[in-house]
Design a protein around this motif. Structure first.
Motif, short mmCIF file in Angstrom:
data_model
loop_
_atom_site.label_atom_id
_atom_site.label_comp_id
_atom_site.label_asym_id
_atom_site.label_seq_id
_atom_site.Cartn_x
_atom_site.Cartn_y
_atom_site.Cartn_z
N ASP A 36 0.87 -1.18 0.00
CA ASP A 36 0.00 0.00 0.00
C ASP A 36 0.91 1.23 0.00
O ASP A 36 1.84 1.30 0.80
CB ASP A 36 -0.90 -0.01 1.24
CG ASP A 36 -2.01 1.02 1.18
OD1 ASP A 36 -1.72 2.20 0.92
OD2 ASP A 36 -3.17 0.63 1.41
N VAL A 37 0.65 2.19 -0.89
CA VAL A 37 1.51 3.38 -0.98
C VAL A 37 1.26 4.38 0.14
O VAL A 37 2.04 5.32 0.31
CB VAL A 37 1.40 4.08 -2.35
CG1 VAL A 37 1.89 3.16 -3.47
CG2 VAL A 37 0.00 4.59 -2.60
N MET A 38 0.20 4.17 0.90
CA MET A 38 -0.08 5.01 2.08
C MET A 38 -0.25 4.07 3.28
O MET A 38 -1.35 3.92 3.82
CB MET A 38 -1.33 5.87 1.86
CG MET A 38 -1.12 6.94 0.83
SD MET A 38 -2.53 8.06 0.67
CE MET A 38 -3.66 7.06 -0.30
N PRO A 39 0.84 3.42 3.68
CA PRO A 39 0.73 2.36 4.69
C PRO A 39 0.32 2.86 6.06
O PRO A 39 0.79 3.89 6.53
CB PRO A 39 2.13 1.76 4.72
CG PRO A 39 3.02 2.86 4.25
CD PRO A 39 2.21 3.64 3.25
N GLY A 43 4.78 -2.81 6.38
CA GLY A 43 4.36 -4.08 5.81
C GLY A 43 2.92 -4.11 5.33
O GLY A 43 2.44 -5.16 4.89
N HIS A 44 2.22 -2.96 5.38
CA HIS A 44 0.82 -2.89 4.93
C HIS A 44 0.76 -3.32 3.45
O HIS A 44 1.31 -2.68 2.58
CB HIS A 44 0.32 -1.46 5.10
CG HIS A 44 -1.12 -1.25 4.76
ND1 HIS A 44 -1.77 -0.10 5.13
CD2 HIS A 44 -2.04 -2.01 4.10
CE1 HIS A 44 -3.03 -0.16 4.71
NE2 HIS A 44 -3.20 -1.31 4.07
N THR A 45 0.07 -4.41 3.22
CA THR A 45 -0.03 -5.02 1.90
C THR A 45 -1.48 -5.10 1.46
O THR A 45 -2.37 -5.28 2.28
CB THR A 45 0.58 -6.45 1.94
OG1 THR A 45 1.91 -6.37 2.47
CG2 THR A 45 0.62 -7.09 0.56
N LEU A 46 -1.71 -4.95 0.16
CA LEU A 46 -3.04 -5.10 -0.43
C LEU A 46 -3.06 -6.38 -1.25
O LEU A 46 -2.12 -6.67 -2.00
CB LEU A 46 -3.36 -3.91 -1.33
CG LEU A 46 -3.36 -2.55 -0.64
CD1 LEU A 46 -3.52 -1.45 -1.66
CD2 LEU A 46 -4.47 -2.48 0.40
N GLY A 123 -0.33 10.48 3.42
CA GLY A 123 0.63 10.80 2.37
C GLY A 123 1.34 9.56 1.85
O GLY A 123 1.34 8.51 2.48
N MET A 124 1.96 9.73 0.70
CA MET A 124 2.66 8.63 0.04
C MET A 124 3.94 8.29 0.80
O MET A 124 4.67 9.18 1.23
CB MET A 124 3.02 9.03 -1.39
CG MET A 124 1.82 9.37 -2.26
SD MET A 124 1.03 7.92 -2.91
CE MET A 124 2.06 7.61 -4.30
N ALA A 125 4.21 7.02 0.92
CA ALA A 125 5.41 6.55 1.61
C ALA A 125 6.61 6.63 0.67
O ALA A 125 6.47 6.68 -0.55
CB ALA A 125 5.21 5.12 2.08
N LEU A 130 9.19 1.21 0.70
CA LEU A 130 8.19 0.24 0.23
C LEU A 130 8.87 -0.94 -0.46
O LEU A 130 8.47 -2.10 -0.28
CB LEU A 130 7.19 0.91 -0.71
CG LEU A 130 6.25 1.92 -0.07
CD1 LEU A 130 5.38 2.58 -1.14
CD2 LEU A 130 5.39 1.29 1.01
N ALA A 131 9.90 -0.66 -1.25
CA ALA A 131 10.63 -1.73 -1.93
C ALA A 131 11.30 -2.66 -0.91
O ALA A 131 11.28 -3.89 -1.08
CB ALA A 131 11.67 -1.13 -2.88
#
Length: 143
Positions: A36-39, A43-46, A123-125, A130-131
């Motif tokens: 998720d780009v706004m975790p 580790g927030h995953t979709l 906001g965007m992480a 994220l990678a």
């Protein structure tokens, strides 16, 4: 059934078609999982089915079966990758319930005792972070 038709131009549809990049964690014939780009937590995953469905209310039960199996797999890996105390699994249906992207998806959040989740609209992480988080989950999926 949903009264509103599925819109293939939603962000997850674009990700599935390769029009928008993502930090992929897992993919099989039925689903894709990505960061998720706004975790709300590290580790927030979709987890998203490849078959177009607006949400749980209009999804084919077979699609839901594949989705649920993938959610379990990703949740186990995310919990291990982040040494979490637990895992929160969220799924929203229609705007009144908090759904903002109208393609069926499930949120998987590793959770630690005493740590509140962050705001989703915060906001965007950082893409590098994220990678790195995606790599940790992919490694956990490998065992």
């Amino acid at each position: 059934m949903s009264e509103t038709a599925y819109d293939p131009q939603n962000i997850f549809g674009k990700i599935l078609r390769g029009e928008v990049p993502c930090h992929k964690v897992y993919e099989d014939a039925h689903v894709i999982a990505f960061m998720d780009v706004m975790p709300q937590a590290d580790g927030h995953t979709l987890v998203v089915p490849k078959v177009p469905s607006r949400n749980l209310l209009d999804a084919d039960p077979v699609v839901l079966g594949h989705l649920t199996a993938a959610v379990q797999k990703v949740a186990r890996a995310a919990k291990a990758a982040f040494s979490a105390d637990g895992v929160a699994v969220y799924q929203y249906n229609e705007a009144a319930a908090g759904q903002t992207v109208f393609h069926l998806h499930v949120h998987v959040l590793p959770r630690h005792d005493g740590v509140a989740p962050r705001r989703h609209a915060g906001g965007m992480a950082d893409q590098k972070m994220l990678a790195e988080h995606a790599e940790r989950i992919r490694a956990a999926l490998q065992g």
